[in-house]
Design an enzyme around this catalytic site. Structure first.
Site, short mmCIF file in Angstrom:
data_model
loop_
_atom_site.label_atom_id
_atom_site.label_comp_id
_atom_site.label_asym_id
_atom_site.label_seq_id
_atom_site.Cartn_x
_atom_site.Cartn_y
_atom_site.Cartn_z
N TRP A 59 -4.28 12.41 3.61
CA TRP A 59 -4.59 13.49 4.55
C TRP A 59 -4.07 14.84 4.09
CZ3 TRP A 59 -3.07 9.07 7.88
CH2 TRP A 59 -4.17 8.52 8.56
N HIS B 251 5.82 9.11 6.99
CA HIS B 251 4.66 8.22 6.84
C HIS B 251 4.88 6.89 7.53
CE1 HIS B 251 1.14 6.50 4.74
NE2 HIS B 251 1.87 5.40 4.68
N GLU C 180 4.21 -3.42 1.90
CA GLU C 180 3.42 -2.19 1.86
C GLU C 180 3.67 -1.43 0.57
OE1 GLU C 180 2.52 1.93 4.33
OE2 GLU C 180 3.94 0.49 5.13
#
Length: 269
Positions: free
Chosen positions: A60, A69, A163
């Site tokens: 973004w 984040h 992640e």
């Protein structure tokens, strides 16, 4: 004790009990990020391959603070300026997230708010040096700017975290293939179709073994309790999930979740 059970207990007895449980049961083996970084990661997305195979994924904005984040402050639910694209090394958990979104469409149709039709995509991505482990990057941040409060739960988080953060962009050349999942709201049938990316470039690469070094957040630094799921953090996971719902979701994946206490940005789920 499975972490999913511990999460349920947390809902009843409070986060201090959870911290005590993890302090006792945290693994003493090497942390997950000490293993070889993954060569392949996965991303759920609603955009079709006609778009993604041509343009890839772009973050973004330019906010490269890892905590912003992971807590969602810089994601779509927040300021939408994150410099990271979220992925996961766990295909199964990514599949479960897609199933979760598909079930939402089914339930919306039953409630008279939609057709029940659903299309979602799981992209298979070749990781390279531009992908960083979220867990190791988080603890790098704690070591650099915090008082190491997060170290208490480092072993527990490392076991379940998967992640990986791509900085700025994932180019089309890194996207190997996509699995399209379509659920027909009328017949109830679900079909999957796989498409390869003609622009994919095959190379022997892996995610970066080093953490991403963040600049410090400009937000207030306070003690907070943050949910760290084994996939996509707050930039793909839903912010409004209760601990009970998230535990059930994780249990379906055959994985587990942890809660992490650290000195970071004030954020309310």
């Amino acid at each position: 004790m499975r972490c999913t059970r511990a999460i349920r207990q947390t809902a009843r007895t409070g986060w201090l009990t959870w911290l005590a449980i993890l302090a006792v049961t945290a693994p003493v083996t090497s942390p997950a990020w000490a293993d070889d970084p993954p060569a392949t990661v996965y991303r759920y997305d609603s955009r079709p391959p006609e778009d993604v195979f041509q343009n890839g994924f772009t973050a973004w904005g330019n906010n490269d603070n890892v905590l912003d984040h992971l807590t969602g402050r810089s994601c779509q639910v927040g300021s939408s300026n994150s410099a990271f694209v979220s992925t996961s090394s766990s295909r199964r958990y990514t599949e479960v997230y897609l199933e979760h979104r598909m079930q939402e469409a089914v339930e919306a149709e039953r409630a008279g708010r939609g057709t029940g039709h659903f299309i979602g995509y799981i992209y298979e991505v070749r990781a390279d040096n531009n992908f960083y482990g979220a867990a190791s990057s988080y603890f790098e941040y704690v070591d650099t700017y915090g008082d190491n409060a997060g170290r208490i739960l480092a072993g527990a988080l490392a076991t379940y975290q998967s992640e990986y953060l791509a900085h700025r962009r994932i180019p089309p050349e890194n996207i190997r293939r996509v699995t399209r999942v379509y659920h027909n709201g009328i017949t109830g049938e679900t079909t999957t179709t796989e498409y390869s990316n003609a622009r994919y470039v095959s190379q022997q690469t892996r995610a970066n073994p080093n953490p991403y070094t963040s600049r410090r957040s400009v937000a207030s630094i306070v003690g907070t309790l943050v949910r760290m799921a084994p996939v996509i953090g707050a930039c793909m996971a839903r912010q409004a999930e209760s601990s009970e719902a998230m535990a059930a979701w994780s249990e379906r994946a055959g994985e587990a979740m942890v809660l992490v206490y650290y000195e970071s940005i004030a954020y309310s789920f």
